[in-house]
Design a protein around this motif. Structure first.
Motif, PDB file in Angstrom:
ATOM      1  N   PHE A 110      11.854  40.030 -54.717  1.00  0.00           N
ATOM      2  CA  PHE A 110      11.168  38.837 -54.886  1.00  0.00           C
ATOM      3  C   PHE A 110      10.605  38.214 -53.428  1.00  0.00           C
ATOM      4  CE2 PHE A 110      10.604  34.524 -56.128  1.00  0.00           C
ATOM      5  CZ  PHE A 110       9.635  34.603 -57.237  1.00  0.00           C
ATOM      6  N   LYS A 148       6.702  37.454 -51.909  1.00  0.00           N
ATOM      7  CA  LYS A 148       6.347  35.781 -51.429  1.00  0.00           C
ATOM      8  C   LYS A 148       5.676  35.907 -50.139  1.00  0.00           C
ATOM      9  CE  LYS A 148       6.707  34.258 -55.604  1.00  0.00           C
ATOM     10  NZ  LYS A 148       5.533  33.852 -56.476  1.00  0.00           N
ATOM     11  N   ILE A 165       4.913  41.931 -56.995  1.00  0.00           N
ATOM     12  CA  ILE A 165       6.241  42.495 -56.967  1.00  0.00           C
ATOM     13  C   ILE A 165       5.887  44.091 -56.943  1.00  0.00           C
ATOM     14  CG2 ILE A 165       8.312  42.910 -58.293  1.00  0.00           C
ATOM     15  CD1 ILE A 165       8.091  39.707 -58.633  1.00  0.00           C
ATOM     16  N   CYS A 218      15.205  33.440 -55.557  1.00  0.00           N
ATOM     17  CA  CYS A 218      14.623  33.535 -56.828  1.00  0.00           C
ATOM     18  C   CYS A 218      15.617  33.003 -58.014  1.00  0.00           C
ATOM     19  CB  CYS A 218      14.283  34.850 -57.160  1.00  0.00           C
ATOM     20  SG  CYS A 218      15.631  35.982 -57.496  1.00  0.00           S
ATOM     21  N   SER A 219      14.765  32.469 -59.220  1.00  0.00           N
ATOM     22  CA  SER A 219      15.523  32.096 -60.486  1.00  0.00           C
ATOM     23  C   SER A 219      16.253  33.488 -61.153  1.00  0.00           C
ATOM     24  CB  SER A 219      14.575  31.610 -61.358  1.00  0.00           C
ATOM     25  OG  SER A 219      13.727  32.233 -61.765  1.00  0.00           O
ATOM     26  N   ASP A 254      15.270  34.154 -63.922  1.00  0.00           N
ATOM     27  CA  ASP A 254      14.252  34.929 -64.927  1.00  0.00           C
ATOM     28  C   ASP A 254      13.483  35.726 -63.905  1.00  0.00           C
ATOM     29  OD1 ASP A 254      14.783  33.711 -67.287  1.00  0.00           O
ATOM     30  OD2 ASP A 254      13.417  32.237 -67.394  1.00  0.00           O
ATOM     31  N   GLU A 255      13.236  35.242 -62.525  1.00  0.00           N
ATOM     32  CA  GLU A 255      12.511  35.942 -61.578  1.00  0.00           C
ATOM     33  C   GLU A 255      13.484  37.196 -61.201  1.00  0.00           C
ATOM     34  OE1 GLU A 255      10.101  32.369 -59.728  1.00  0.00           O
ATOM     35  OE2 GLU A 255      12.049  32.658 -59.058  1.00  0.00           O
ATOM     36  N   TRP A 256      14.755  37.130 -61.305  1.00  0.00           N
ATOM     37  CA  TRP A 256      15.345  38.327 -60.899  1.00  0.00           C
ATOM     38  C   TRP A 256      15.289  39.244 -62.040  1.00  0.00           C
ATOM     39  CZ3 TRP A 256      19.174  41.537 -62.703  1.00  0.00           C
ATOM     40  CH2 TRP A 256      19.883  42.176 -61.752  1.00  0.00           C
ATOM     41  N   ASN A 262      13.024  39.711 -64.043  1.00  0.00           N
ATOM     42  CA  ASN A 262      11.523  40.319 -64.258  1.00  0.00           C
ATOM     43  C   ASN A 262      11.401  41.190 -63.112  1.00  0.00           C
ATOM     44  OD1 ASN A 262       8.581  40.265 -64.890  1.00  0.00           O
ATOM     45  ND2 ASN A 262       8.191  39.572 -62.837  1.00  0.00           N
ATOM     46  N   THR A 263      11.893  41.063 -61.831  1.00  0.00           N
ATOM     47  CA  THR A 263      11.564  42.031 -60.557  1.00  0.00           C
ATOM     48  C   THR A 263      12.415  43.337 -61.237  1.00  0.00           C
ATOM     49  OG1 THR A 263      11.635  40.012 -59.124  1.00  0.00           O
ATOM     50  CG2 THR A 263      12.333  42.318 -58.293  1.00  0.00           C
TER      51      THR A 263
END
Length: 363
Positions: A150, A154, A160, A196-197, A199-201, A203-204
């Motif tokens: 992630f 960025k 991603i 990362c949050s 949710d971002e983890w 999603n990745t």
């Protein structure tokens, strides 16, 4: 002498009936269930799912940099760029370490993770993987946690999916599960800064699984989390794995306090007791059920003796040799073990040692 009979909670009776546990069931078990009943149920489920084998991998941990843009209160490993002991390995240094790991130690897997170094572009990682695969085409490269992926996305302004596809084409075989910590935002925001949050983890990981990159998943426990945080975290991993089938194992990681900001600020004064650690291993096995078949016991964080007990509370894997592990070492945990000692620890509790590859195929 008391004649009181300890009876299982309704949630544990659901487990024994083969039913999947809900969030409320998990919280009830974590808060209220007798530890020995909980452990026995987890051990029975482990035996049903995985038998009496205990697996491990011959793995070499290669930390390519400790420079990190994040400043997590739970981490003793990271350094800022101007610190005297900050480092970033060159391609030549990485190849030299890989050669030692494979030729001298007999590792079958390179576990490559590091800090969030903003000066490293995509080419650094691509060149690293290509160089390793050119020299050692059979080695499995398990590298870059979802949190690192992630961050790279960025910094390099690539999606991603694009980052994952380029790294896979360069030789990446699987992802380690670090950076998950705890998904609950309220708790995560108190122990993680610049990462990362939850949710971002997730999603990745979903994007990685979609293109065929499997890997493990983790949870950090024993800090300031609540029972609700623990159950929420495990269920989110369970539900994601139902969709993708991309997780190889779940590794509950015990928080190591020494040299962390949480210790310096006196937010915590001691690590979690062994009884709590065993409860977490057991609840992990019960909540995951058959949706994720492997629960790994990280002996570095728990210690070798408690790791043996945890294998009787639902664990079926000892992770591996972890040659040259640096992150838990920075938090004061010894990290030396051989394949022979791993086998001894397993045989000592009357289980069968099985050396495996990254994807849990027996070697």
């Amino acid at each position: 002498m008391s004649d009181t009979v300890v009876r299982p909670t309704a949630a544990l009776e659901k487990v024994m009936s083969g039913d999947e546990l809900t969030f409320n069931d998990g919280v009830d078990l974590l808060k209220n269930e007798n530890l020995f009943l909980l452990g026995n149920a987890a051990n029975q489920l482990r035996k049903e799912i995985r038998g009496d084998n205990v697996s491990f991998v011959s793995s070499y941990y290669l930390n390519y940099t400790n420079v990190c843009a994040a400043s997590c209160q739970l981490c003793a490993f990271y350094r800022k760029e101007k610190d005297d002991d900050a480092y970033t390995l060159s391609n030549e240094q990485i190849i030299k370490r890989a050669e030692f790991a494979l030729n001298d130690l007999g590792a079958t897997e390179l576990h490559i993770v590091g800090g969030f170094n903003p000066r490293l572009g995509m080419e650094y990682y691509e060149d690293m993987f290509k160089s390793i695969k050119t020299r050692f085409p059979k080695v499995i490269i398990k590298a870059l946690t979802p949190a690192e992926i992630f961050f790279i996305s960025k910094v390099t302004k690539n999606s991603i999916k694009e980052v994952l596809e380029r790294l896979k084409n360069a030789g990446l075989d699987a992802l380690p599960g670090g950076g998950a910590e705890i998904f609950s935002k309220q708790t995560r925001d108190k122990i993680v800064l610049g990462k990362c949050s939850g949710d971002e983890w997730l999603n990745t990981v979903y994007e990685a699984h979609r293109i065929g990159l499997k890997g493990n998943c983790t949870m950090l426990f024993g800090h300031i989390e609540t029972p609700e945080d623990i159950v929420d975290h495990i269920i989110k991993l369970r539900e994601l794995n139902k969709k993708t089938g991309g997780f190889t194992t779940f590794i509950p990681l015990k928080f190591s306090l020494e040299n962390t900001q949480l210790e310096r600020e006196h937010t915590l004064t001691s690590e979690s007791p062994s009884t709590y650690d065993l409860r977490i291993i057991a609840i992990s096995r019960l909540l995951l059920g058959k949706a994720l078949k492997n629960v790994s016991v990280y002996w570095i964080a728990l210690g070798k003796k408690l790791a043996q007990v945890a294998l009787c509370y639902g664990g079926n894997d000892l992770v591996g040799t972890a040659f040259s592990e640096e992150i838990f070492k920075a938090a004061g945990k010894p990290n030396q073990i051989s394949i022979q000692e791993l086998k001894f620890l397993i045989c000592e509790i009357k289980r069968n040692p099985v050396q495996r590859d990254t994807f849990f195929n027996p070697i």
